[in-house]
Design a protein around this motif. Structure first.
Motif, PDB file in Angstrom:
ATOM      1  N   PHE A 125     -69.707  76.894  19.494  1.00  0.00           N
ATOM      2  CA  PHE A 125     -68.501  76.074  19.630  1.00  0.00           C
ATOM      3  C   PHE A 125     -67.456  76.488  18.593  1.00  0.00           C
ATOM      4  N   ILE A 149     -66.096  80.197  18.925  1.00  0.00           N
ATOM      5  CA  ILE A 149     -65.125  80.426  20.004  1.00  0.00           C
ATOM      6  C   ILE A 149     -63.729  80.049  19.518  1.00  0.00           C
ATOM      7  N   ILE A 150     -63.632  78.993  18.720  1.00  0.00           N
ATOM      8  CA  ILE A 150     -62.327  78.607  18.166  1.00  0.00           C
ATOM      9  C   ILE A 150     -61.859  79.640  17.155  1.00  0.00           C
ATOM     10  N   LEU A 177     -59.411  79.143  20.994  1.00  0.00           N
ATOM     11  CA  LEU A 177     -59.353  78.048  21.957  1.00  0.00           C
ATOM     12  C   LEU A 177     -59.249  76.701  21.245  1.00  0.00           C
ATOM     13  N   VAL A 211     -62.833  74.435  24.669  1.00  0.00           N
ATOM     14  CA  VAL A 211     -64.200  74.933  24.464  1.00  0.00           C
ATOM     15  C   VAL A 211     -65.205  74.030  25.173  1.00  0.00           C
ATOM     16  N   SER A 212     -65.024  72.714  25.057  1.00  0.00           N
ATOM     17  CA  SER A 212     -66.003  71.793  25.630  1.00  0.00           C
ATOM     18  C   SER A 212     -65.982  71.797  27.155  1.00  0.00           C
ATOM     19  N   CYS A 254     -71.089  75.136  25.842  1.00  0.00           N
ATOM     20  CA  CYS A 254     -71.415  74.334  24.659  1.00  0.00           C
ATOM     21  C   CYS A 254     -71.723  72.903  25.081  1.00  0.00           C
TER      22      CYS A 254
END
Length: 343
Positions: free
Chosen positions: A175, A178-179, A184, A189-190, A250
């Motif tokens: 999670f 990815i940021i 993102l 992401v979620s 995620c």
């Protein structure tokens, strides 16, 4: 047009009256009955603030705002307004008590304080309209200045090193990465499924976002639709954990989709581990101040860091705007002004 000998046109307790008759006794009876009917609908001034505020938001907010915003309003009433002013009879609360409460909120973020102030005014203005107070004293209330919210910052080299260390094997590893590596938003992401990640091209297709109420919808704006590259070293990590095409990338440790609460809990745990890694002592399972990690270390800083990493890599501003999913290049340019020694 019919002409009447007697006519009453007035606003009575915030209700517009228009009563007509040619007979005086009939006219007086109609006016008396109408006003009595309005009076019966007026709430008792001895109604507690908690009860009236609950009635107000259920009547005027529940079916007119989003579920997420309604929950926020309810929390503000239950956790801030009622305890802050005191659960007294509405008709006995003085304007100065409300102003003192608002002044006590000046340490909050200005945006949050505005929500509290607006809701207080709406509740007591409605109380006046329902005859529970003698006057609309909300016109005398002043909104104090709150704390300016953080604009975001890049994380330091040391913070990045410690973060990546505690993320190894952590439930929030993918999670957060990815940021940090792809820029993102947490809501994007979620909502990601593995079908959105093309590991052959090493790209992520951003085309949806998880809303505060848990539903999946469009990205924040039209600019949110974008394709972003995945750094090779991170693409290799994703290949090792890749799931079925329509599985969420995620999820919570129980396998359920992330919520605002679960993301906040996950991030707080990461910050706790970072503080301990940076030398913070623990007593009875609680961190002992002062904490090594800065107070402004928030999850969104990872996205901010991605943007400044693009600047360090000399990515043109207009390209960075597309990768970030910003609707305006001015938003990106505010971050690009943070020059580094490497730049």
């Amino acid at each position: 047009m019919t002409q009447y000998k007697y006519r009453c046109r007035e606003v009575y307790r915030d209700v517009q009256l228009d009563i007509k008759s040619n007979d005086l006794n009939d006219f007086i009876e109609k006016v008396t009955k109408k006003k009595a009917s309005i009076d019966r609908q007026i709430l008792d001034p001895n109604t507690l603030l908690s009860d009236f505020a609950k009635l107000y938001i259920e009547t005027y907010k529940k079916n007119t705002v989003s579920d997420g915003w309604y929950r926020d309003i309810k929390r503000i009433v239950e956790n801030k307004i009622v305890p802050g002013i005191g659960d007294k009879a509405v008709g006995k609360i003085k304007p100065i008590e409300i102003q003192k409460f608002l002044n006590s909120c000046s340490g909050l973020a200005d945006s949050h304080l505005k929500k509290i102030y607006d809701l207080v005014c709406q509740i007591f203005r409605n109380a006046y309209k329902n005859g529970m107070t003698q006057s609309d004293f909300t016109i005398t209330l002043e909104r104090p200045k709150g704390r300016k919210g953080e604009t975001g910052r890049s994380i330091t080299d040391n913070e990045r090193e410690v973060l990546l260390k505690v993320l190894r094997g952590h439930r929030g590893e993918i999670f957060c990465k990815i940021i940090l590596y792809c820029g993102l938003r947490p809501s994007e992401v979620s909502a990601l499924v593995w079908k959105d990640i093309d590991l052959s091209r090493e790209t992520i297709e951003v085309n949806k976002s998880r809303k505060p109420n848990g539903t999946i919808g469009e990205p924040k704006s039209a600019a949110g639709y974008r394709t972003v590259p995945i750094p090779k070293h991170f693409a290799d990590e994703l290949r090792q954990v890749k799931g079925a095409p329509f599985d969420l990338v995620c999820v919570q440790s129980n396998g359920k989709p992330h919520t605002l609460t679960s993301i906040r809990t996950m991030w707080n745990n990461i910050k706790r581990l970072m503080n301990i890694e940076m030398g913070c002592k623990v007593f009875r399972n609680a961190l002992v101040p002062p904490l090594p990690l800065a107070d402004d270390f928030i999850m969104y800083n990872l996205r901010h860091t991605y943007c400044t990493d693009l600047e360090k890599a000399k990515v043109p501003l207009n390209v960075a705007r597309r990768l970030m999913g910003h609707s305006s290049i001015l938003i990106t340019s505010k971050i690009y002004t943070h020059e580094s020694d490497d730049t």
